[in-house]
Design a protein around this motif. Sequence first.
Motif, short mmCIF file in Angstrom:
data_model
loop_
_atom_site.label_atom_id
_atom_site.label_comp_id
_atom_site.label_asym_id
_atom_site.label_seq_id
_atom_site.Cartn_x
_atom_site.Cartn_y
_atom_site.Cartn_z
N GLU A 1 6.75 6.24 1.13
CA GLU A 1 6.93 6.56 -0.29
C GLU A 1 5.60 6.52 -1.03
OE1 GLU A 1 11.56 5.11 -0.49
OE2 GLU A 1 10.03 3.74 -1.24
N LEU A 2 5.45 7.49 -1.96
CA LEU A 2 4.17 7.73 -2.62
C LEU A 2 3.96 6.82 -3.83
CD1 LEU A 2 3.87 11.62 -2.41
CD2 LEU A 2 2.28 9.95 -1.46
N HIS A 3 3.86 5.55 -3.56
CA HIS A 3 3.50 4.62 -4.61
C HIS A 3 2.82 3.40 -3.99
CE1 HIS A 3 7.52 3.07 -3.38
NE2 HIS A 3 6.93 1.89 -3.54
N GLU A 4 2.04 2.72 -4.81
CA GLU A 4 1.54 1.39 -4.48
C GLU A 4 2.28 0.39 -5.35
OE1 GLU A 4 -2.71 1.13 -4.80
OE2 GLU A 4 -3.07 2.64 -3.26
N GLY A 5 2.35 -0.85 -4.90
CA GLY A 5 3.07 -1.86 -5.65
C GLY A 5 2.40 -3.21 -5.61
N TYR A 6 2.76 -4.04 -6.56
CA TYR A 6 2.36 -5.44 -6.56
C TYR A 6 3.59 -6.26 -6.95
CZ TYR A 6 0.15 -9.84 -7.84
OH TYR A 6 -0.19 -11.17 -7.93
N GLY B 1 0.79 -1.22 0.00
CA GLY B 1 0.00 0.00 0.00
C GLY B 1 0.82 1.27 0.00
N LEU B 2 0.14 2.37 -0.18
CA LEU B 2 0.76 3.70 -0.19
C LEU B 2 1.48 3.95 1.14
CD1 LEU B 2 0.54 5.98 -2.38
CD2 LEU B 2 -1.15 7.05 -0.88
N LEU B 3 2.70 4.46 1.05
CA LEU B 3 3.54 4.83 2.20
C LEU B 3 4.02 3.63 3.01
CD1 LEU B 3 1.56 7.96 3.53
CD2 LEU B 3 3.43 7.91 1.87
N LYS B 4 3.88 2.41 2.51
CA LYS B 4 4.29 1.22 3.25
C LYS B 4 5.75 0.87 3.05
CE LYS B 4 0.51 -0.13 5.34
NZ LYS B 4 0.46 -0.23 6.81
N TRP C 1 2.59 1.91 -9.14
CA TRP C 1 1.70 3.02 -9.47
C TRP C 1 2.02 4.20 -8.55
CZ3 TRP C 1 -3.42 3.97 -6.72
CH2 TRP C 1 -4.05 5.12 -7.22
N TYR C 2 2.32 5.35 -9.17
CA TYR C 2 2.58 6.58 -8.44
C TYR C 2 1.40 7.52 -8.69
CZ TYR C 2 7.43 4.87 -8.69
OH TYR C 2 8.57 4.11 -8.61
N PRO C 3 0.45 7.60 -7.76
CA PRO C 3 -0.72 8.48 -8.00
C PRO C 3 -0.30 9.94 -8.04
CG PRO C 3 -0.75 7.59 -5.76
CD PRO C 3 0.37 6.90 -6.47
N TYR D 1 3.30 4.96 -14.01
CA TYR D 1 3.40 3.51 -13.86
C TYR D 1 4.79 3.07 -14.32
CZ TYR D 1 -1.67 3.70 -13.41
OH TYR D 1 -2.94 4.01 -12.99
N SER D 2 5.34 2.09 -13.63
CA SER D 2 6.60 1.51 -14.07
C SER D 2 6.63 0.05 -13.66
CB SER D 2 7.80 2.26 -13.48
OG SER D 2 7.89 2.06 -12.08
N ILE D 3 7.54 -0.72 -14.31
CA ILE D 3 7.65 -2.15 -14.03
C ILE D 3 9.13 -2.49 -13.89
CG2 ILE D 3 7.02 -4.48 -14.74
CD1 ILE D 3 4.95 -3.27 -16.64
#
Length: 324
Positions: free
Chosen positions: A101-106, A88-91, A188-190, A275-277
Amino acid sequence: MPATDFDAIPVIDLTDARSPDLAARQKVASAIHDACVNVGFFYVKNHRVDESVVAETFKQAHDFFAQPAAVKASVDISKSDMFRGFVGLLKENNDPKNKGELHEGYNLGLETADDPVHADVAGSGNLWPRPEVWPQATKFRLAVLRYYAQVMALGQSLFPLFALALDLPESFFDDKTRKVAAIMRLLWYPALGDAAIDDLTPGIGPHTDFECFTILRQDDVPALQVQNMAGDWIDATYIPETFIINIGDQFARWTNDEFVSTRHRALPATTRDRYSIPFFFGCDPDVRMEPIPTCVSAERPNKYEVMTAGNYVHMRMAEVYTVT
């Protein structure tokens, strides 16, 4: 040879990496060596990864991160002991002084169920959304795994070039990369929109990567910057149909700092979502990182404690993730 500073990131054409002519392959390897010693980053073009596969994976990433919280929670990283699933965001936090940090990830890794080469690896550990939670889940999984397979092949094709760059036989890494540790992330960086930029909540804070090297595909939203020896931040601008390769700490240790693992960061997205991978490519987890023979001498003794690649990466990942 001492490193020289940089103000741009080189672009390397991989066409001749597949040439039957050794001299042509060595020319590519020489360009890679220069990049790894002086910059730690380079772009690659003519890489043979299908652009339609890339486009579909970005679409699936967009769709996944647009899902409600319940879908993401079904694959939360807290359910994994292998750092897989949704973050999650900021995790995440590369700097304990920051707020997050301002992104979500998978995150996902090697899928072993239908892979006889890796059949004795103890499960993939991947957390996939289930169709009853998200009807698009199967399409998402297949698209992401198709991308994973093609970028895995690209990563495998780079090891003979790294070997040539280090004055080693092209096959040097073959027995060390049979069951590689390869972690892929969708990020994903909102966009902040009207919100003020807070220096304590970067997109991703300054850091180096853990594995041998990273293969990054980014979109056209500016964010990635690389720090040179003078401390200046150099933009890693978007170049269509290229990947960015950067050396990680594992390879720097293994080469006794012949190759440099360069600090980099991602600025927060402001007006548009980004978005980045990234695909983090290591060697087999049980490989002991004995110093590479051409990188040590009486005048240049090994600097680092020898440990297995898997233990090293797990130790580093545990420093970054906050799982609650």
